[in-house]
Design an enzyme around this catalytic site. Structure first.
Site, PDB file in Angstrom:
ATOM      1  CE  LYS A 140      -8.220  -3.000  10.231  1.00 42.16           C
ATOM      2  NZ  LYS A 140      -6.785  -2.743  10.519  1.00 42.16           N
TER       3      LYS A 140
ATOM      4  CB  SER B 166      -5.772  -2.259   7.008  1.00 42.76           C
ATOM      5  OG  SER B 166      -5.427  -2.694   8.313  1.00 42.76           O
TER       6      SER B 166
ATOM      7  CB  SER C 249      -3.052  -1.031  10.001  1.00 45.82           C
ATOM      8  OG  SER C 249      -2.603  -1.563   8.781  1.00 45.82           O
TER       9      SER C 249
END
Length: 482
Positions: A85, A160, A184
């Site tokens: 990420k 996210s 997330s």
């Protein structure tokens, strides 16, 4: 010839690929090229992976093959493509967190979790897209653009870690890294029809590697935020969790590597609504289907009235409220109007419960209430070690729901009570798909006591065996999985 060996390489699981490379049935270069070809085919459509260099990826794959040829010790992910990420440091790549101001903030070294994945032999392929500051259930930013759900272009892939879940669902990587402070990992997994685990706090090193990015760190952040894997199969989740687990002496909440063996589960509790928002009929159907599968497996399933989860959902807003306000100020400096609107509505939702000015007494009382809930659930887990909820009370949200500022936005925040309650309590949770209704994935969330991660994965396997898997898929096309 096994079924796995007849499927294209990009459709296989991380577990299958690692075994094939280790046994020299395929090379890491072949595996990498297959995934690069898949990325070129589908990433322009869903924009899940950003900021990667194919030459660097190929060089890593060649090095992996040289290690195999030299009979060197191989890690459990040797030669397997994995994505990290963009809010977490990866040496040589920018840790942008979706912010143009940090487009050139190249990490000098790996964050602890990235280092563990690399040490396991993974070939790092691309970076998973996020919202600005990684603080929305939608994944879009002015630097890298919007990520789309491979099932439905009108809906969020989650956030996210939306880029991570989308990349896994579309077959670009079999395993991806995410992190979770308010859903997330679990929410994108649910939205994209894959599996994800939020580990017990402290099990995976919490370091992000941020250096100059002024993201506030707080007690709530330390006690709620975790790194973890997203994958298409529960076996790959277990593999990813094992790889990411480790001790970092710099981590204030870290614990030595700790994996409790999976325990037999004879009773599962179901919470459909703790008093916040009742689930959509599609989610009711998912809960009923999973309950039937558990019953078939000889596990007692009971409905629970658990208003403590409603309190935990509200406490999420209280314990993160000041951090959100500080982040809102940073958005004035680094963010855009979309990020500011989303944060304003999140703050409004918390203020509706707690008021504009929260006293220190109320804040500390919130932590006391949180500890009371942890203790009460600890007693419940003795008789009912696994609790099942919907992953959200609604199907994956339509883009823009969190910035609309109307009834849809308020409903969205209430719908996320399953996502917000677990981080407050520091508990592990697994999202596992159960099917597809009207072209959108459905699923359930399973959670339990701290360090019951392996038990939760075992229970998730029961769902997976009965429901099957639904990915990888062609974006907005026919399913290619089984």
């Amino acid at each position: 010839m096994t079924e796995a060996s007849t499927r294209p390489l990009w459709q296989r699981s991380a577990t299958e690929l690692a075994a094939a490379i280790r046994e020299r049935q395929v090379s890491a270069v072949e595996v990498t090229e297959a995934h690069l070809e898949r990325i070129r085919a589908v990433n322009p459509t869903i924009n899940a992976l950003v900021d990667f260099d194919e030459d660097t990826v190929r060089e890593a794959a060649r090095a992996a093959d040289q290690a195999v040829a030299a009979a060197e010790p191989l890690g459990p992910l040797h030669g397997v493509p994995v994505s990290i990420k963009i809010n977490t440091d990866e040496q040589g790549a920018a840790t942008t967190n979706g912010l143009p101001a940090y487009a050139d903030d190249v990490a000098p070294k790996d964050a602890a979790v990235t280092a563990l994945v690399r040490r396991a032999g993974a070939v790092l392929v691309g970076r998973n897209n996020v919202p600005q500051f990684s603080f929305r259930w939608f994944s879009e930013n002015p630097l890298h653009g919007r990520s789309f759900n491979p099932w439905d272009e009108t809906r969020t892939p989650g956030g996210s870690s939306g880029g991570a879940a989308g990349a896994v669902a579309a077959g670009m990587v079999p395993l991806a890294h995410g992190n979770d402070i308010g859903g997330s990992i679990r929410y994108p997994s649910y939205a994209c029809g894959v599996a994800g685990i939020r580990p017990t706090v402290g099990r995976v090193p919490a370091d992000f590697g941020w250096r100059d990015l002024d993201r506030p760190q707080s007690i709530a952040d330390e006690l709620m935020c975790v790194h973890g894997p997203i994958a298409r199969t529960v076996d790959d989740l277990e593999l990813g969790l094992r790889v990411m687990s480790g001790f970092d002496a710099r981590d204030a909440v870290g614990v030595p590597p700790h994996a409790e063996p999976a325990q037999p589960v004879r009773r599962i509790g179901v919470v459909r609504d703790p008093g916040v928002l009742a689930p959509d009929p599609a989610l009711v159907g998912a809960l009923d289907a999973a309950a039937g599968w558990f019953d078939d497996a000889g596990i007692e399933v009971v409905d629970l009235d658990l208003p403590d989860l409603a309190d935990a959902h509200r406490l999420w807003g209280l314990l993160l409220l000041e951090e959100m306000r500080e982040m809102r100020g940073l958005m004035n400096q680094f963010g855009d109007d979309v990020a500011r609107a989303a944060m304003d509505h999140m703050i409004e939702h918390a203020v509706a419960d707690w008021g504009v000015d929260v006293s220190a007494k109320a804040y500390f009382a919130g932590w006391t209430r949180r500890n009371e809930i942890v203790a009460r659930l600890g007693e419940l887990f003795e008789s009912t070690p696994v609790i099942m909820t919907p992953p959200s009370a609604r199907p994956a949200f339509v883009h823009g729901t969190d910035t609309a500022g109307d009834e849809r936005t308020r409903e969205m925040h209430d719908a996320q009570w399953p996502q917000k309650s677990l981080p407050v309590l520091g508990l592990p949770g697994v999202a596992v798909p159960t099917g597809v209704i009207d072209g959108v994935p459905t699923g359930v969330q399973l959670f339990g006591a701290r360090f019951s991660d392996e038990t939760l994965l075992d229970v998730a396997r029961i769902v997976e065996r009965r429901a099957g898997t639904f990915t990888p898929i062609d974006p907005w096309g026919a399913a290619l999985g089984n």
